[in-house]
Design a protein around this motif. Structure first.
Motif, PDB file in Angstrom:
ATOM      1  N   TYR A   1     -25.944  -4.554   2.302  1.00 22.82           N
ATOM      2  CA  TYR A   1     -25.628  -3.901   1.028  1.00 22.82           C
ATOM      3  C   TYR A   1     -24.519  -2.722   1.499  1.00 22.82           C
ATOM      4  CZ  TYR A   1     -29.454  -6.474  -0.694  1.00 22.82           C
ATOM      5  OH  TYR A   1     -30.348  -7.453  -0.937  1.00 22.82           O
ATOM      6  N   LEU A   2     -24.308  -2.463   2.664  1.00 19.89           N
ATOM      7  CA  LEU A   2     -23.669  -1.467   3.284  1.00 19.89           C
ATOM      8  C   LEU A   2     -22.008  -1.501   2.472  1.00 19.89           C
ATOM      9  CD1 LEU A   2     -24.376  -1.427   6.940  1.00 19.89           C
ATOM     10  CD2 LEU A   2     -25.099   0.151   5.227  1.00 19.89           C
ATOM     11  N   GLY A   3     -21.780  -0.384   1.784  1.00 21.28           N
ATOM     12  CA  GLY A   3     -20.595  -0.389   1.174  1.00 21.28           C
ATOM     13  C   GLY A   3     -19.328   0.464   1.992  1.00 21.28           C
ATOM     14  N   THR A   4     -18.285   0.772   1.158  1.00 23.77           N
ATOM     15  CA  THR A   4     -17.314   1.571   1.775  1.00 23.77           C
ATOM     16  C   THR A   4     -17.083   2.914   0.953  1.00 23.77           C
ATOM     17  OG1 THR A   4     -16.256  -0.373   2.269  1.00 23.77           O
ATOM     18  CG2 THR A   4     -14.771   1.585   2.093  1.00 23.77           C
ATOM     19  N   ASN A   5     -16.869   3.970   1.840  1.00 25.22           N
ATOM     20  CA  ASN A   5     -16.518   5.250   0.877  1.00 25.22           C
ATOM     21  C   ASN A   5     -15.451   5.219  -0.108  1.00 25.22           C
ATOM     22  OD1 ASN A   5     -18.918   6.805   2.299  1.00 25.22           O
ATOM     23  ND2 ASN A   5     -17.468   7.547   3.784  1.00 25.22           N
ATOM     24  N   VAL A   6     -15.524   5.875  -1.245  1.00 26.40           N
ATOM     25  CA  VAL A   6     -14.491   5.950  -1.958  1.00 26.40           C
ATOM     26  C   VAL A   6     -13.753   7.445  -1.700  1.00 26.40           C
ATOM     27  CG1 VAL A   6     -13.753   6.284  -4.361  1.00 26.40           C
ATOM     28  CG2 VAL A   6     -15.321   4.446  -3.860  1.00 26.40           C
ATOM     29  N   PHE A   7     -14.759   8.343  -1.717  1.00 25.99           N
ATOM     30  CA  PHE A   7     -14.162   9.791  -1.588  1.00 25.99           C
ATOM     31  C   PHE A   7     -13.330   9.924  -0.355  1.00 25.99           C
ATOM     32  CE2 PHE A   7     -16.492  11.422   2.046  1.00 25.99           C
ATOM     33  CZ  PHE A   7     -17.846  10.476   1.940  1.00 25.99           C
ATOM     34  N   GLY A   8     -12.070  10.568  -0.196  1.00 23.97           N
ATOM     35  CA  GLY A   8     -11.283  10.818   0.775  1.00 23.97           C
ATOM     36  C   GLY A   8     -10.423   9.679   1.063  1.00 23.97           C
ATOM     37  N   LYS A   9     -10.369   8.659   0.196  1.00 19.15           N
ATOM     38  CA  LYS A   9      -9.702   7.488   0.625  1.00 19.15           C
ATOM     39  C   LYS A   9      -8.262   7.666   0.003  1.00 19.15           C
ATOM     40  CE  LYS A   9     -12.529   5.129   3.391  1.00 19.15           C
ATOM     41  NZ  LYS A   9     -13.197   4.046   3.083  1.00 19.15           N
ATOM     42  N   THR A  10      -7.320   6.719   0.176  1.00 21.48           N
ATOM     43  CA  THR A  10      -5.988   6.702  -0.499  1.00 21.48           C
ATOM     44  C   THR A  10      -6.005   5.735  -1.665  1.00 21.48           C
ATOM     45  OG1 THR A  10      -4.900   7.273   1.690  1.00 21.48           O
ATOM     46  CG2 THR A  10      -3.612   6.003  -0.029  1.00 21.48           C
ATOM     47  N   LEU A  11      -5.567   6.096  -2.780  1.00 20.39           N
ATOM     48  CA  LEU A  11      -5.558   5.199  -3.970  1.00 20.39           C
ATOM     49  C   LEU A  11      -4.049   4.875  -4.309  1.00 20.39           C
ATOM     50  CD1 LEU A  11      -6.804   3.919  -6.568  1.00 20.39           C
ATOM     51  CD2 LEU A  11      -6.815   6.232  -7.755  1.00 20.39           C
ATOM     52  N   GLY A  12      -3.699   3.920  -4.499  1.00 17.44           N
ATOM     53  CA  GLY A  12      -2.467   3.553  -4.702  1.00 17.44           C
ATOM     54  C   GLY A  12      -2.292   2.979  -6.251  1.00 17.44           C
ATOM     55  N   ILE A  13      -1.662   3.680  -6.918  1.00 16.38           N
ATOM     56  CA  ILE A  13      -1.379   3.402  -8.418  1.00 16.38           C
ATOM     57  C   ILE A  13       0.028   2.699  -8.669  1.00 16.38           C
ATOM     58  CG2 ILE A  13      -1.282   4.237 -10.664  1.00 16.38           C
ATOM     59  CD1 ILE A  13      -3.335   6.369  -9.807  1.00 16.38           C
TER      60      ILE A  13
ATOM     61  N   VAL B   1      -3.379  10.105  -3.490  1.00 21.86           N
ATOM     62  CA  VAL B   1      -2.952   9.359  -4.232  1.00 21.86           C
ATOM     63  C   VAL B   1      -1.443   8.969  -4.281  1.00 21.86           C
ATOM     64  CG1 VAL B   1      -2.630   8.613  -6.922  1.00 21.86           C
ATOM     65  CG2 VAL B   1      -4.643   9.962  -6.075  1.00 21.86           C
ATOM     66  N   ILE B   2      -1.091   7.722  -3.919  1.00 19.74           N
ATOM     67  CA  ILE B   2       0.477   7.561  -3.906  1.00 19.74           C
ATOM     68  C   ILE B   2       0.690   6.489  -5.146  1.00 19.74           C
ATOM     69  CG2 ILE B   2       0.654   7.969  -1.398  1.00 19.74           C
ATOM     70  CD1 ILE B   2       0.266   4.771  -1.038  1.00 19.74           C
ATOM     71  N   TYR B   3       1.918   6.515  -5.528  1.00 18.86           N
ATOM     72  CA  TYR B   3       2.261   5.599  -6.710  1.00 18.86           C
ATOM     73  C   TYR B   3       3.470   5.240  -6.765  1.00 18.86           C
ATOM     74  CZ  TYR B   3       5.208   9.341  -9.318  1.00 18.86           C
ATOM     75  OH  TYR B   3       6.304   9.770  -9.352  1.00 18.86           O
ATOM     76  N   GLN B   4       3.695   3.938  -7.686  1.00 18.54           N
ATOM     77  CA  GLN B   4       4.932   3.325  -7.663  1.00 18.54           C
ATOM     78  C   GLN B   4       5.057   3.239  -9.254  1.00 18.54           C
ATOM     79  OE1 GLN B   4       7.416   0.391  -7.546  1.00 18.54           O
ATOM     80  NE2 GLN B   4       8.384   2.331  -6.472  1.00 18.54           N
ATOM     81  N   SER B   5       6.195   3.688  -9.683  1.00 24.27           N
ATOM     82  CA  SER B   5       6.167   3.288 -11.218  1.00 24.27           C
ATOM     83  C   SER B   5       7.919   3.084 -11.498  1.00 24.27           C
ATOM     84  CB  SER B   5       5.716   4.599 -11.929  1.00 24.27           C
ATOM     85  OG  SER B   5       5.229   4.446 -13.077  1.00 24.27           O
ATOM     86  N   ARG B   6       8.007   2.522 -12.766  1.00 22.23           N
ATOM     87  CA  ARG B   6       9.416   2.223 -13.091  1.00 22.23           C
ATOM     88  C   ARG B   6      10.390   3.645 -13.032  1.00 22.23           C
ATOM     89  NH1 ARG B   6       8.592  -0.891 -18.646  1.00 22.23           N
ATOM     90  NH2 ARG B   6       7.199   0.737 -18.782  1.00 22.23           N
ATOM     91  N   THR B   7       9.714   4.750 -13.630  1.00 17.32           N
ATOM     92  CA  THR B   7      10.468   5.844 -13.229  1.00 17.32           C
ATOM     93  C   THR B   7       9.675   6.992 -12.596  1.00 17.32           C
ATOM     94  OG1 THR B   7       9.307   6.462 -15.399  1.00 17.32           O
ATOM     95  CG2 THR B   7      11.644   5.916 -15.504  1.00 17.32           C
ATOM     96  N   ARG B   8      10.097   7.685 -11.705  1.00 13.29           N
ATOM     97  CA  ARG B   8       9.413   8.633 -10.774  1.00 13.29           C
ATOM     98  C   ARG B   8       9.082   9.851 -12.011  1.00 13.29           C
ATOM     99  NH1 ARG B   8      11.302  11.581  -5.280  1.00 13.29           N
ATOM    100  NH2 ARG B   8       9.337  12.734  -5.165  1.00 13.29           N
TER     101      ARG B   8
ATOM    102  N   LEU C   1      -0.511  17.011 -10.397  1.00 18.54           N
ATOM    103  CA  LEU C   1      -1.846  16.260  -9.896  1.00 18.54           C
ATOM    104  C   LEU C   1      -1.653  16.005  -8.513  1.00 18.54           C
ATOM    105  CD1 LEU C   1      -1.796  13.281 -12.655  1.00 18.54           C
ATOM    106  CD2 LEU C   1      -3.112  15.400 -12.539  1.00 18.54           C
ATOM    107  N   GLY C   2      -0.635  16.533  -7.792  1.00 22.12           N
ATOM    108  CA  GLY C   2      -0.616  16.460  -6.580  1.00 22.12           C
ATOM    109  C   GLY C   2      -0.370  14.718  -6.034  1.00 22.12           C
ATOM    110  N   VAL C   3       0.141  14.023  -6.975  1.00 25.38           N
ATOM    111  CA  VAL C   3       0.434  12.568  -6.527  1.00 25.38           C
ATOM    112  C   VAL C   3       1.714  12.439  -5.655  1.00 25.38           C
ATOM    113  CG1 VAL C   3      -1.063  11.719  -8.193  1.00 25.38           C
ATOM    114  CG2 VAL C   3       1.491  12.002  -8.762  1.00 25.38           C
ATOM    115  N   GLU C   4       1.963  11.546  -4.780  1.00 26.19           N
ATOM    116  CA  GLU C   4       2.956  11.139  -4.099  1.00 26.19           C
ATOM    117  C   GLU C   4       3.638   9.828  -4.562  1.00 26.19           C
ATOM    118  OE1 GLU C   4       1.816  11.051   0.100  1.00 26.19           O
ATOM    119  OE2 GLU C   4       0.123  12.180  -0.444  1.00 26.19           O
ATOM    120  N   TRP C   5       4.960  10.033  -4.701  1.00 21.75           N
ATOM    121  CA  TRP C   5       5.934   9.006  -5.196  1.00 21.75           C
ATOM    122  C   TRP C   5       6.119   8.075  -3.925  1.00 21.75           C
ATOM    123  CZ3 TRP C   5       8.530   6.146  -8.355  1.00 21.75           C
ATOM    124  CH2 TRP C   5       9.976   5.611  -7.974  1.00 21.75           C
ATOM    125  N   ALA C   6       6.026   6.667  -4.133  1.00 20.32           N
ATOM    126  CA  ALA C   6       6.466   5.889  -2.984  1.00 20.32           C
ATOM    127  C   ALA C   6       7.741   5.081  -3.603  1.00 20.32           C
ATOM    128  CB  ALA C   6       5.276   5.046  -2.473  1.00 20.32           C
TER     129      ALA C   6
END
Ligand code: GLV
Length: 328
Positions: free
Chosen positions: A140-152, A173-180, A188-193
Motif C-alpha cells: 500500500y506504499l504511496g507517494t508524498n503529495v507535500f513538497g511536490k510539483t503540481l502542474g495546472i 505550482v506551475i501553470y499553463q493557461s490561455r492567458t497569463r 499565490l506564488g504560482v509559476e507561468w510555463a
C-alpha cells in the motif's frame, strides 16, 4: 396573460422547482435518467425556458422543436453541451453557473490527488476483497503529495482554487493557461510555463482544468502523456474528451506514468468493462467534482435566477450570448 412554461430535464432539484413554480407553469422530466434528445424534442413543445444539466445535448434540432424557447438555464459551468450559434441566431439566451463550484471542484481535485497518491481507493478495494490479512504496509506504499510539483492546465476559477490549496501542501505550482495571470502569480506564488510541454515534463501531478473546446478536445494524447515523468499522476476533473483514453491506458500499463484519477471519462458513464477499471493505479469517480450538497443546490438556484431574469428581460447572473437579444 398566459403563464410562461419551464421544462426541467431532471426531478432532483425540489427547491429550484418550487422557486420556478412561484412564477411559471413547470413541467418536470421525472426520471433521474434524463430525456434523450428525441424525448426532449417530443416534450419541449411550447416551453419558454429549459432547465438543463451539463450533459444534456442541446442543439439546433432541439431549438427547432421549441418555437417559444427564450432561455436555457444550464446547471453547469461547462457549456460544451450547448450549440451557441444556433441559439444566438434564434434569439435564445444561454446561461450557466460559474463562480459557485470552484471550491467544491478544487476540494475534489485534492481528494483525487491525495487518493491516487496515497492509494486510498486501492486500500479500500483490497480490504473489501478480503485481501488485508495481516499488518504489512508494503503493498500500500504511496507517494508524498507535500513538497511536490503540481502542474495546472487552465488557471481559471477552479484551477486558481486548486493552486490555493496546493500552497497548504507546500507544493510548487506551475501553470499553463490561455492567458497569463501575473496577479495570481504574485498572490499565490504560482509559476507561468510558456508551453504545455514544460508543465507535463516538470510536474509530479498534472491537473486538468481547461474547458472542453475544439482546441482542447484530445489535448492529452500519447505524445503529451509521454512527456510526463514515469512517477507522475494525471488528474482530470474537466471533461473526459480532453484525454485520449486508449493512450492513457497504454501509458499506465507500460508504466510510463504512475497513475490517473479521473472524475470524467469518455464516454460517460464509463463501461464497467472498460480496461481502465482493471488497473489498480486508477481512480474513477462519477463526474461529481462540483457535487457537494451545498454546491449542487446553489448551482440549481443560480440556474433558476438566470431563467427568471431572462424571462423578465432583466440582467442575468451569467449570460453566455447576450448578443442573442437582438435576434429575438
Ligand atoms: C460540471 O461538470 C460542470 O460543468 O458544472
Amino acid at each position: 396573460m398566459t403563464r410562461h412554461k419551464v421544462l426541467m430535464t431532471r426531478p432532483y432539484h425540489p427547491e429550484a422547482r418550487k422557486l420556478l413554480e412561484n412564477h411559471y407553469e413547470v413541467d418536470v422530466w421525472e426520471e433521474h435518467l434524463g430525456p434523450t434528445k428525441g424525448e426532449l424534442i417530443q416534450r419541449i413543445g411550447d416551453a419558454h425556458a429549459l432547465f438543463t444539466e451539463g450533459v444534456d445535448t442541446i442543439d439546433e434540432e432541439v431549438y427547432d422543436a421549441a418555437p417559444n424557447l427564450e432561455v436555457i438555464g444550464n446547471r453547469a459551468v461547462g457549456t460544451d453541451n450547448l450549440d451557441f450559434l444556433g441559439a444566438t441566431k434564434r434569439g435564445i439566451l444561454l446561461t450557466n453557473t460559474p463562480g459557485i463550484l470552484q471550491n467544491a471542484c478544487a476540494d475534489m481535485t485534492f481528494a483525487l490527488i491525495l487518493g491516487i497518491a496515497r492509494r486510498v481507493s486501492f486500500g479500500d478495494r483490497e480490504i473489501r476483497a478480503g485481501k488485508w490479512r495481516y499488518f504489512d504496509q508494503t503493498p500500500y506504499l504511496g507517494t508524498n503529495v507535500f513538497g511536490k510539483t503540481l502542474g495546472i492546465v487552465g488557471l481559471g476559477g477552479i484551477g486558481t482554487q486548486v493552486a490555493r490549496r496546493a500552497s497548504g501542501f507546500d507544493m510548487r505550482v506551475i501553470y499553463q493557461s490561455r492567458t497569463r495571470k501575473p496577479e495570481l502569480e504574485k498572490e499565490l506564488g504560482v509559476e507561468w510555463a510558456s508551453d504545455l510541454r514544460t508543465v507535463l515534463h516538470e510536474s509530479d501531478f498534472v491537473s486538468l482544468h481547461m474547458p472542453l473546446t475544439p482546441d482542447t478536445e484530445g489535448m492529452i494524447g500519447r505524445s503529451e502523456l509521454n512527456q510526463m515523468k514515469p512517477e507522475a499522476f494525471l488528474i482530470n476533473t474537466t471533461r473526459g474528451k480532453t484525454v485520449d483514453p486508449t493512450a492513457l491506458y497504454d501509458c499506465l500499463v507500460a508504466g510510463e506514468i504512475a497513475g490517473a484519477a479521473l472524475d470524467v471519462t469518455d464516454p460517460e458513464p464509463i463501461s464497467v468493462d472498460d480496461p481502465l477499471l482493471t488497473l489498480p493505479n486508477v481512480i474513477i469517480t462519477p463526474h461529481v467534482a462540483s457535487s457537494s450538497k451545498e454546491t449542487f443546490r446553489a448551482m440549481a438556484e443560480m440556474a433558476v435566477k438566470n431563467i427568471v431574469a431572462a424571462l423578465n428581460g432583466l440582467p442575468m447572473p451569467s449570460c453566455l450570448n447576450p448578443e442573442a437579444i437582438k435576434n429575438r
